[in-house]
Design a protein around this motif. Structure first.
Motif, PDB file in Angstrom:
ATOM      1  N   TYR A  14      51.552  34.476  39.123  1.00  0.00           N
ATOM      2  CA  TYR A  14      52.751  34.049  38.376  1.00  0.00           C
ATOM      3  C   TYR A  14      52.493  33.868  36.881  1.00  0.00           C
ATOM      4  O   TYR A  14      53.383  34.119  36.072  1.00  0.00           O
ATOM      5  CB  TYR A  14      53.391  32.807  39.013  1.00  0.00           C
ATOM      6  CG  TYR A  14      54.394  33.239  40.074  1.00  0.00           C
ATOM      7  CD1 TYR A  14      55.498  34.020  39.724  1.00  0.00           C
ATOM      8  CD2 TYR A  14      54.220  32.934  41.401  1.00  0.00           C
ATOM      9  CE1 TYR A  14      56.399  34.473  40.681  1.00  0.00           C
ATOM     10  CE2 TYR A  14      55.114  33.378  42.371  1.00  0.00           C
ATOM     11  CZ  TYR A  14      56.204  34.148  41.999  1.00  0.00           C
ATOM     12  OH  TYR A  14      57.087  34.603  42.940  1.00  0.00           O
ATOM     13  N   TYR A  15      51.283  33.445  36.498  1.00  0.00           N
ATOM     14  CA  TYR A  15      51.008  33.392  35.056  1.00  0.00           C
ATOM     15  C   TYR A  15      51.027  34.809  34.466  1.00  0.00           C
ATOM     16  O   TYR A  15      51.485  35.013  33.337  1.00  0.00           O
ATOM     17  CB  TYR A  15      49.655  32.729  34.769  1.00  0.00           C
ATOM     18  CG  TYR A  15      49.686  31.212  34.877  1.00  0.00           C
ATOM     19  CD1 TYR A  15      50.616  30.479  34.141  1.00  0.00           C
ATOM     20  CD2 TYR A  15      48.800  30.532  35.693  1.00  0.00           C
ATOM     21  CE1 TYR A  15      50.657  29.089  34.232  1.00  0.00           C
ATOM     22  CE2 TYR A  15      48.829  29.144  35.793  1.00  0.00           C
ATOM     23  CZ  TYR A  15      49.759  28.431  35.065  1.00  0.00           C
ATOM     24  OH  TYR A  15      49.798  27.065  35.162  1.00  0.00           O
ATOM     25  N   GLU A  18      54.656  35.780  34.102  1.00  0.00           N
ATOM     26  CA  GLU A  18      55.237  35.047  32.968  1.00  0.00           C
ATOM     27  C   GLU A  18      54.822  35.686  31.645  1.00  0.00           C
ATOM     28  O   GLU A  18      55.636  35.905  30.741  1.00  0.00           O
ATOM     29  CB  GLU A  18      54.755  33.593  33.039  1.00  0.00           C
ATOM     30  CG  GLU A  18      55.228  32.694  31.929  1.00  0.00           C
ATOM     31  CD  GLU A  18      54.533  31.316  31.996  1.00  0.00           C
ATOM     32  OE1 GLU A  18      55.002  30.470  32.767  1.00  0.00           O
ATOM     33  OE2 GLU A  18      53.544  31.109  31.283  1.00  0.00           O
ATOM     34  N   TYR A  40      53.078  31.228  46.236  1.00  0.00           N
ATOM     35  CA  TYR A  40      52.247  30.230  45.539  1.00  0.00           C
ATOM     36  C   TYR A  40      50.790  30.157  45.985  1.00  0.00           C
ATOM     37  O   TYR A  40      50.025  29.379  45.420  1.00  0.00           O
ATOM     38  CB  TYR A  40      52.869  28.823  45.565  1.00  0.00           C
ATOM     39  CG  TYR A  40      54.279  28.767  45.032  1.00  0.00           C
ATOM     40  CD1 TYR A  40      54.664  29.552  43.939  1.00  0.00           C
ATOM     41  CD2 TYR A  40      55.242  27.946  45.608  1.00  0.00           C
ATOM     42  CE1 TYR A  40      55.963  29.525  43.453  1.00  0.00           C
ATOM     43  CE2 TYR A  40      56.531  27.902  45.126  1.00  0.00           C
ATOM     44  CZ  TYR A  40      56.893  28.693  44.058  1.00  0.00           C
ATOM     45  OH  TYR A  40      58.179  28.657  43.585  1.00  0.00           O
ATOM     46  N   VAL A  57      53.082  22.170  39.692  1.00  0.00           N
ATOM     47  CA  VAL A  57      53.065  23.329  38.789  1.00  0.00           C
ATOM     48  C   VAL A  57      53.880  24.491  39.377  1.00  0.00           C
ATOM     49  O   VAL A  57      54.331  25.391  38.657  1.00  0.00           O
ATOM     50  CB  VAL A  57      51.607  23.757  38.474  1.00  0.00           C
ATOM     51  CG1 VAL A  57      50.934  24.386  39.673  1.00  0.00           C
ATOM     52  CG2 VAL A  57      51.538  24.700  37.289  1.00  0.00           C
ATOM     53  N   SER A  58      54.134  24.449  40.677  1.00  0.00           N
ATOM     54  CA  SER A  58      54.915  25.538  41.287  1.00  0.00           C
ATOM     55  C   SER A  58      56.325  25.604  40.701  1.00  0.00           C
ATOM     56  O   SER A  58      56.968  26.654  40.737  1.00  0.00           O
ATOM     57  CB  SER A  58      54.974  25.390  42.811  1.00  0.00           C
ATOM     58  OG  SER A  58      55.619  24.197  43.150  1.00  0.00           O
ATOM     59  N   ARG A  59      56.812  24.495  40.130  1.00  0.00           N
ATOM     60  CA  ARG A  59      58.158  24.535  39.494  1.00  0.00           C
ATOM     61  C   ARG A  59      58.163  25.531  38.333  1.00  0.00           C
ATOM     62  O   ARG A  59      59.156  26.185  38.068  1.00  0.00           O
ATOM     63  CB  ARG A  59      58.560  23.141  38.993  1.00  0.00           C
ATOM     64  CG  ARG A  59      58.798  22.169  40.104  1.00  0.00           C
ATOM     65  CD  ARG A  59      60.065  22.515  40.928  1.00  0.00           C
ATOM     66  NE  ARG A  59      60.005  21.887  42.228  1.00  0.00           N
ATOM     67  CZ  ARG A  59      60.372  22.466  43.381  1.00  0.00           C
ATOM     68  NH1 ARG A  59      60.839  23.693  43.423  1.00  0.00           N
ATOM     69  NH2 ARG A  59      60.290  21.808  44.514  1.00  0.00           N
ATOM     70  N   ARG A  60      57.055  25.590  37.642  1.00  0.00           N
ATOM     71  CA  ARG A  60      56.945  26.540  36.518  1.00  0.00           C
ATOM     72  C   ARG A  60      56.988  27.977  37.048  1.00  0.00           C
ATOM     73  O   ARG A  60      57.625  28.852  36.461  1.00  0.00           O
ATOM     74  CB  ARG A  60      55.634  26.270  35.783  1.00  0.00           C
ATOM     75  CG  ARG A  60      55.365  27.235  34.669  1.00  0.00           C
ATOM     76  CD  ARG A  60      54.165  26.795  33.861  1.00  0.00           C
ATOM     77  NE  ARG A  60      53.894  27.784  32.829  1.00  0.00           N
ATOM     78  CZ  ARG A  60      53.249  27.521  31.718  1.00  0.00           C
ATOM     79  NH1 ARG A  60      52.809  26.317  31.488  1.00  0.00           N
ATOM     80  NH2 ARG A  60      53.025  28.473  30.829  1.00  0.00           N
ATOM     81  N   TYR A  61      56.309  28.214  38.176  1.00  0.00           N
ATOM     82  CA  TYR A  61      56.304  29.564  38.746  1.00  0.00           C
ATOM     83  C   TYR A  61      57.693  29.904  39.288  1.00  0.00           C
ATOM     84  O   TYR A  61      58.128  31.054  39.240  1.00  0.00           O
ATOM     85  CB  TYR A  61      55.253  29.692  39.854  1.00  0.00           C
ATOM     86  CG  TYR A  61      53.865  29.217  39.456  1.00  0.00           C
ATOM     87  CD1 TYR A  61      53.404  29.364  38.150  1.00  0.00           C
ATOM     88  CD2 TYR A  61      53.027  28.618  40.383  1.00  0.00           C
ATOM     89  CE1 TYR A  61      52.145  28.919  37.787  1.00  0.00           C
ATOM     90  CE2 TYR A  61      51.758  28.175  40.024  1.00  0.00           C
ATOM     91  CZ  TYR A  61      51.328  28.318  38.721  1.00  0.00           C
ATOM     92  OH  TYR A  61      50.071  27.871  38.359  1.00  0.00           O
ATOM     93  N   LYS A  63      60.499  29.038  38.041  1.00  0.00           N
ATOM     94  CA  LYS A  63      61.337  29.470  36.917  1.00  0.00           C
ATOM     95  C   LYS A  63      61.122  30.963  36.639  1.00  0.00           C
ATOM     96  O   LYS A  63      62.056  31.723  36.419  1.00  0.00           O
ATOM     97  CB  LYS A  63      60.964  28.646  35.671  1.00  0.00           C
ATOM     98  CG  LYS A  63      62.145  28.319  34.808  1.00  0.00           C
ATOM     99  CD  LYS A  63      61.768  27.370  33.693  1.00  0.00           C
ATOM    100  CE  LYS A  63      62.302  27.925  32.388  1.00  0.00           C
ATOM    101  NZ  LYS A  63      61.366  27.854  31.281  1.00  0.00           N
ATOM    102  N   ARG A 359      45.887  30.730  33.420  1.00  0.00           N
ATOM    103  CA  ARG A 359      46.953  31.043  32.470  1.00  0.00           C
ATOM    104  C   ARG A 359      46.446  31.995  31.372  1.00  0.00           C
ATOM    105  O   ARG A 359      47.013  33.083  31.202  1.00  0.00           O
ATOM    106  CB  ARG A 359      47.519  29.740  31.891  1.00  0.00           C
ATOM    107  CG  ARG A 359      48.760  29.937  31.083  1.00  0.00           C
ATOM    108  CD  ARG A 359      49.383  28.621  30.657  1.00  0.00           C
ATOM    109  NE  ARG A 359      50.491  28.918  29.774  1.00  0.00           N
ATOM    110  CZ  ARG A 359      50.361  29.104  28.471  1.00  0.00           C
ATOM    111  NH1 ARG A 359      49.180  29.000  27.900  1.00  0.00           N
ATOM    112  NH2 ARG A 359      51.409  29.418  27.741  1.00  0.00           N
TER     113      ARG A 359
END
Ligand code: NAP
Length: 436
Positions: A14-15, A18, A40, A57-61, A63, A359
């Motif tokens: 996911y990073y 992003e 995840y 931190v999964s909330r960021r992924y 998004k 990241r």
């Protein structure tokens, strides 16, 4: 339009997605492919269930996953449902973000006895990974040994030591909580083949052992180097060693039923038992001038019917993809494996670092992809081509919206105070995704 396939939906995956979004703006479509119907990776299946703040931190992924140019393609197994070569035909670039889910083998006689378990399996069991849901580790003996002096060893020892109440608010799966409730384990030995100054345990995680309801850590003061030698340590390690000194000074806690004994300078050499693990034979070591553990020839036995080896992980090889056997990860130059084929995270670097370390990895690979491809259109089919191919193979692709149905169903069935009760079988996950 550029098309990129990311294989693996953990932090590194996911990073990378992003970073690609940022690098290409709207001119990109990214498919994040995972063999499981749930996203995840390590966040769901590796991070300890009683460390919910890390899992946030999964909330960021999420998004990233919900943005228009990113799609989650779950329940698609690369290697079985589709080959990497086929993905390279369909996409402008392919990123392997497959992590390191296999145990580094504990290569000693007896390591195949029942009762000897790798941390991938044990952690997968208490975290509800479908591959390990039926593990049923033996918890009926009083003694357990945890091999390794890293954070995974700490997670495993802590989970074995906690009371039921201490799992309040965690998402430990029901089968593990039930089994641990009736566990007979009272003595947990953490074996380190080197000494207190060589541990890979971080201070926050190590400090937690000092605050357990019914278990206390013990360190033999004789194992600790002279205190003034701590000054030369890097600050994080110095703090960890300070915890060990506190544990040694406290001398355990007689009012607590369980003990966690740190056994330093102790290299496992064999596991013995009559049809199942009953003891581990350990060789006393010293740390030589090169910093390595050197055997002294003196051995002793530690009783244990459960032995969990937490000695690191490997990335599974994929046939045809260059692989570094010694390092247990893909052979790569700064993330580049071959033309248009990249790797990130543990598949690139090996199994070290925190979640955040992934990241910069993702951003670095995104930059390299931009530099190699630039904007434009190669005419590759991307997502449409993948869907067409998977349809002919009868693959039941799970989208992020489908996952959200699984997530909602897991929240509904959660114990009181718990965020979720995970489904542990792929069939159950697919049923929930389809609203059954
Ligand atoms: P790790 O930090 O590399 O620790 C592995 C341990 O196993 C080391 O103490 C190593 O000793 C030992 N070891 C290796 N081979 C051995 C052998 N043959 N016999 C005996 N001992 C052996 O790995 P990890 O614990 O699996 O953790 C992986 C990564 O995830 C780390 O970066 C870790 O910090 C991270 N993690 C973080 C958290 C958290 O922040 N809460 C939780 C879990 C994991 P030597 O040093 O002597 O090689």
């Amino acid at each position: 339009m550029r098309h990129v396939a990311v294989i693996g939906s953990g932090p590194a995956g996911y990073y990378s997605a992003e970073a690609l979004q940022g690098a290409f703006g709207g001119d990109i479509r990214i498919d994040v492919i995972d063999r499981l119907p749930v996203p995840y990776g390590l966040i769901r299946f590796g991070v300890a269930p009683d460390h919910q703040s890390i899992k946030a931190v999964s909330r960021r992924y999420e998004k990233v996953a919900l943005s228009d140019n990113v799609r989650f393609a779950g329940n698609v197994s690369v290697g079985t449902d589709i080959k990497v070569d086929e993905l390279l035909n369909l996409y402008d670039a392919v990123i392997l973000a497959t992590g390191a889910p296999q145990d580094r083998p504990l290569d000693i006689p007896g390591s195949d006895l029942p009762g000897v378990i790798g941390s991938a399996a044990f952690v997968g069991w208490y975290n509800g990974h479908p591959d390990f849901a039926t593990l049923d580790p033996p918890l009926d003996g009083t003694d357990a040994v945890v091999i390794g002096n890293g954070n995974v060893a700490l997670d495993v020892a802590r989970i074995l030591a906690k009371t039921e109440d201490e799992f309040a608010g965690s998402d430990i799966v029901g089968h593990a909580l039930e089994a641990l409730k009736s566990s007979a384990i009272r003595n947990i030995y953490i074996l380190g083949r080197r000494g207190p100054h060589q541990i890979a345990m971080t201070p926050k995680e190590l400090g937690e052992l000092g605050h357990l309801a019914n278990a206390a850590p013990r360190v033999d003061p004789a194992d600790l180097p002279p205190e003034d030698a701590d000054a030369a340590l890097e600050p994080g390690l110095r703090k960890s060693v300070a915890h060990l000194r506190n544990f040694a000074a406290a001398g355990g806690a007689p009012d607590k039923a369980k003990t966690i004994d740190f056994d330093f300078f102790a290299a496992p050499v064999a596991i013995e038992g009559d049809g199942h693990a009953q003891r581990i034979i350990v060789e006393r070591t010293h740390v030589d001038e090169t910093g390595r553990a050197a055997g002294t020839g003196e051995t002793y036995a530690v009783p244990a019917s459960l032995i969990i080896s937490c000695i690191g992980y490997r990335t599974p090889a994929i046939p045809g993809i260059p692989y570094d056997e010694a390092l247990g990860r893909f052979a790569n130059e700064g993330g580049l494996i071959a033309d248009r084929l990249y790797c990130v995270g543990w598949a690139r670097r090996g199994p070290t670092g925190t979640i955040g370390t992934n990241r910069p990895d993702g951003y670095d690979v995104a930059e390299k992809i931009v530099a190699a491809l630039g904007p434009g259109d190669s005419g590759r089919q991307g997502r449409a081509g993948l869907d067409a191919l998977l349809a002919t193979r009868g693959v039941d692709l799970v989208t992020f919206r489908d996952w959200q149905k699984i997530e909602a169903a897991e929240a509904v069935r959660a114990r009181e105070g718990a965020p979720r009760e995970k489904f542990t079988r792929i069939g159950e996950m697919l049923d929930a995704a389809r609203g059954n």
